[in-house]
Design a protein around this motif. Sequence first.
Motif, short mmCIF file in Angstrom:
data_model
loop_
_atom_site.label_atom_id
_atom_site.label_comp_id
_atom_site.label_asym_id
_atom_site.label_seq_id
_atom_site.Cartn_x
_atom_site.Cartn_y
_atom_site.Cartn_z
N GLU A 1 -1.46 -5.06 -15.16
CA GLU A 1 -2.77 -5.20 -14.53
C GLU A 1 -3.04 -3.94 -13.71
O GLU A 1 -2.09 -3.30 -13.24
N VAL A 2 -4.30 -3.60 -13.56
CA VAL A 2 -4.67 -2.43 -12.76
C VAL A 2 -5.74 -2.86 -11.76
O VAL A 2 -6.78 -3.39 -12.15
N GLU A 3 -5.46 -2.67 -10.48
CA GLU A 3 -6.38 -3.09 -9.42
C GLU A 3 -6.78 -1.89 -8.56
O GLU A 3 -5.97 -0.97 -8.34
N LEU A 4 -7.99 -1.93 -8.07
CA LEU A 4 -8.46 -0.96 -7.08
C LEU A 4 -8.51 -1.66 -5.72
O LEU A 4 -9.08 -2.74 -5.60
N GLN A 5 -7.91 -1.04 -4.72
CA GLN A 5 -7.89 -1.59 -3.37
C GLN A 5 -8.46 -0.57 -2.38
O GLN A 5 -8.18 0.62 -2.49
N PHE A 6 -9.23 -1.05 -1.40
CA PHE A 6 -9.78 -0.14 -0.40
C PHE A 6 -8.70 0.38 0.54
O PHE A 6 -8.78 1.50 1.03
N ASN A 7 -7.67 -0.43 0.78
CA ASN A 7 -6.55 0.00 1.63
C ASN A 7 -5.24 -0.35 0.93
O ASN A 7 -4.57 -1.32 1.28
N PRO A 8 -4.87 0.46 -0.08
CA PRO A 8 -3.68 0.12 -0.88
C PRO A 8 -2.38 0.13 -0.08
O PRO A 8 -1.48 -0.66 -0.37
#
Length: 237
Positions: A184-191
């Motif tokens: 899975e590939v996720e984008l996070q504002f504060n990884p």
Amino acid sequence: MNNRNRGKNTGDDALFGSEKQTGKLKLAVQDMQYLLTREYAEKAASELVGNRYRLKTRQIQAIRGASASDHQIRNRNLKQTEIGALKNRTIYLDGFNVLILLESLLSGAYIFEGLDGCFRDLSGIHGSYKKVKQTMEAVALIKAFFVKNKVQKLVWIFDQPVSNSGRIKQLIHEFALENNLNWEVELQFNPDKFLAGCSEVVISSDAWILDHCSCWFNLVGYLIREEQLFSNQIRLS
């Protein structure tokens, strides 16, 4: 074809390519460890050490990445997961951190093994990520690790605010579909905060994440040994 390269900066050979320079940097890391253990702030400690050894900016960057206090080293060692414990697990991967480090390694840039056994590079994305010649080779190495060790699921975490994060997300998503990988590939504002709070195994060499996560795995160290990826590695421990 993409001809960009993550490689060395002009002048890096003069800063890191001789035994005299690496010997000086190892002494500097020992001094950093002493000061950090006595609770000096990292910036103040690196200024003191940088002045003592007359280090250039990139050399200071290298020793800061390689250094840690005694407490940090013990804490990270206690939380480090061995390869045999990854089978049938879900793992979270610090996308830009790991990808750029592998791209640097594969392109012959200098990378530095620190006191915690993690490798770190001197590249930065400066708000925008650009794919390079080594990008897909790096992704393929992560695939080899994933398949060989029977990891159940790999979740890539990328910084949403970074320009082109959507493109690299799509690239890795398509690669996973083509190769039938449970990724899975996720984008996070504060990884960093997300990964530090993760209850699963984390893959990163970011010092703050390693200090705060529950458990982590040294993927780049593993790949260097397993795939025999020997290039411009400097051990500063």
